[in-house]
Design a protein around this motif. Sequence first.
Motif, short mmCIF file in Angstrom:
data_model
loop_
_atom_site.label_atom_id
_atom_site.label_comp_id
_atom_site.label_asym_id
_atom_site.label_seq_id
_atom_site.Cartn_x
_atom_site.Cartn_y
_atom_site.Cartn_z
N PHE A 1 25.47 20.65 30.87
CA PHE A 1 24.54 19.52 30.79
C PHE A 1 24.03 19.12 32.18
N PHE A 2 24.87 19.25 33.20
CA PHE A 2 24.39 18.92 34.55
C PHE A 2 23.36 19.96 35.01
N ALA A 3 23.60 21.23 34.68
CA ALA A 3 22.63 22.27 35.01
C ALA A 3 21.31 22.03 34.26
N LEU A 4 21.42 21.56 33.01
CA LEU A 4 20.22 21.23 32.24
C LEU A 4 19.47 20.07 32.89
N PHE A 5 20.22 19.10 33.42
CA PHE A 5 19.60 18.00 34.17
C PHE A 5 18.84 18.53 35.39
N VAL A 6 19.49 19.41 36.16
CA VAL A 6 18.87 19.95 37.37
C VAL A 6 17.59 20.70 37.03
N PHE A 7 17.65 21.55 36.02
CA PHE A 7 16.46 22.30 35.60
C PHE A 7 15.39 21.36 35.05
N LYS B 1 25.47 29.00 40.67
CA LYS B 1 24.68 28.89 39.45
C LYS B 1 23.81 27.64 39.47
N LEU B 2 24.34 26.53 39.98
CA LEU B 2 23.55 25.29 40.02
C LEU B 2 22.33 25.44 40.92
N VAL B 3 22.51 26.05 42.10
CA VAL B 3 21.39 26.21 43.02
C VAL B 3 20.39 27.21 42.46
N VAL B 4 20.89 28.25 41.77
CA VAL B 4 19.99 29.23 41.14
C VAL B 4 19.17 28.57 40.04
N VAL B 5 19.81 27.73 39.23
CA VAL B 5 19.10 27.00 38.17
C VAL B 5 18.01 26.11 38.79
N PHE B 6 18.34 25.46 39.89
CA PHE B 6 17.36 24.61 40.58
C PHE B 6 16.19 25.46 41.08
N ALA B 7 16.50 26.61 41.67
CA ALA B 7 15.45 27.49 42.18
C ALA B 7 14.57 28.00 41.04
N ALA B 8 15.19 28.30 39.89
CA ALA B 8 14.42 28.79 38.74
C ALA B 8 13.43 27.74 38.26
N GLY B 9 13.90 26.48 38.15
CA GLY B 9 13.02 25.40 37.71
C GLY B 9 11.91 25.14 38.71
N VAL B 10 12.26 25.10 40.00
CA VAL B 10 11.25 24.86 41.04
C VAL B 10 10.21 25.97 41.04
N GLY B 11 10.65 27.23 41.00
CA GLY B 11 9.70 28.34 41.02
C GLY B 11 8.80 28.37 39.81
N LEU B 12 9.39 28.16 38.62
CA LEU B 12 8.62 28.22 37.38
C LEU B 12 7.55 27.14 37.32
N TRP C 1 13.51 32.74 48.26
CA TRP C 1 12.28 32.78 49.04
C TRP C 1 11.06 32.56 48.15
N ALA C 2 11.05 33.18 46.97
CA ALA C 2 9.93 33.00 46.04
C ALA C 2 9.81 31.55 45.60
N ALA C 3 10.95 30.91 45.29
CA ALA C 3 10.94 29.50 44.89
C ALA C 3 10.40 28.63 46.02
N CYS C 4 10.82 28.93 47.25
CA CYS C 4 10.37 28.17 48.41
C CYS C 4 8.87 28.33 48.64
N ALA C 5 8.40 29.58 48.63
CA ALA C 5 6.98 29.85 48.89
C ALA C 5 6.09 29.22 47.82
N LEU C 6 6.49 29.34 46.57
CA LEU C 6 5.71 28.74 45.48
C LEU C 6 5.70 27.21 45.60
N ALA C 7 6.83 26.63 45.99
CA ALA C 7 6.90 25.17 46.15
C ALA C 7 6.01 24.69 47.30
N VAL C 8 5.98 25.45 48.39
CA VAL C 8 5.10 25.10 49.52
C VAL C 8 3.64 25.13 49.06
N ALA C 9 3.24 26.20 48.39
CA ALA C 9 1.86 26.33 47.92
C ALA C 9 1.50 25.22 46.95
#
Length: 428
Positions: free
Chosen positions: A16-22, A113-124, A196-204
Amino acid sequence: MIKQHEKLLKDFLFFFFALFVFGSTFSIALAQIALGVSLVLFLVFVYTTKYQPIIENLRLFYIFIGAYIFWMFLAGLFGDTPFKSILIMKEEWLFCIIPIGIYLMNRESYRQKLVVVFAAGVGLFALYGLLQFFTGVHWFKSVAPNPGPELFYVIKGNFPSPMTFGNYFGTAAGFFAGVLAIGWMEMSKPLRWFYWAACALAVAATLGSYNRGAILGLFVALALLGILFNKKKVLIGTGIAFLIGAAVVVNSPEAKYRLSAHLAKELNPQYEGGRVFIWNNALKIVSENPVFGVGQGNFRYEYEKLLPVDVEGIRKHVHAHNDFFNIAAIAGIPAALFFVGMWVTALSHFWRGFRQKKRFVGRRRHFVGALIGSTVFLVSSLTEATFADEEVRQMLMFIWAVGLWQWFEEKSTQDSAEPTPVSGGKTS
């Protein structure tokens, strides 16, 4: 049997916390429902296992948070609308994200896993924002994004405004830039390119939001990153981006006029929509209510008293467009000082963790990520009340948890697959 139940409780808490992060990347409703379930599970875990979430290393930080909340409560009681002010204080429950996040980040099985979930949400959802920038799509909202002042559309994603979107994704971009700056060689190749992809997409996406505060925060944060690590590429890249932006403005009469006109308005103490005008009046409210402020939810009414009678409604602001002035106005100077103390202790923990290379060998990327992400947020909060924006604030609390978990020294490490973080040990 007890161990199995405890493991199941932890896994549900993680889910549930990972769901919150995403969910925080696109839906405050989903994020806070998931966070509410996480909080209930965490409280059950604390009660059944006698887990102590507050320890010596973070005590001062939690003291400032407690003092801040207490003074906000007192300010509400002494204000003109105590019931409404205290009801608005429900936002302060977002501080619970920090101890929950710290607990889960201390588990090796959950941490990455938590940071990866965050990166997935940010990138998407940064990708969705860029699609919105070029096409104007708004699948999840009934109101279309506004046309951009220069190109295409202004990104707001699934958030209420481009301001919220820019602050969220700018802060997230800063976080991943910090993580990558120090952790690039420590991570597996797929993971580093995923971040890196999550970061670059977030910057753009931040650039496409046209949020000047968030964009400025990114420039400041990336420049700080370059200075910290003597990263010539970061400094050169930031400088080139600045020069390109300056060249566009200089060679576009329309953009040049718009920027100069905007700055003139913001700095004009007589213009009702300018930051200087808003800050001057906010400080008048503070000077008249220095101890307890005017209470949560009452800023607009007090601010309106200082405006000309015929001022248009859009100029009757509900906050001071600056976190520190805003908190001082609604809860007094003591609350603002506690707020400053909270920020100083958080940033000092990130900074000291980064500096103590031997103590946190191989793990400093989380400190740097939290430091750089917080810098973007802090810069944006100087011209907006970003801390009052729940969508962005809840993400900041998660980033702080990521930056603080290594300072959490437990009495027992039997639940962790590694030695106590503050005592050194293997990296993850």
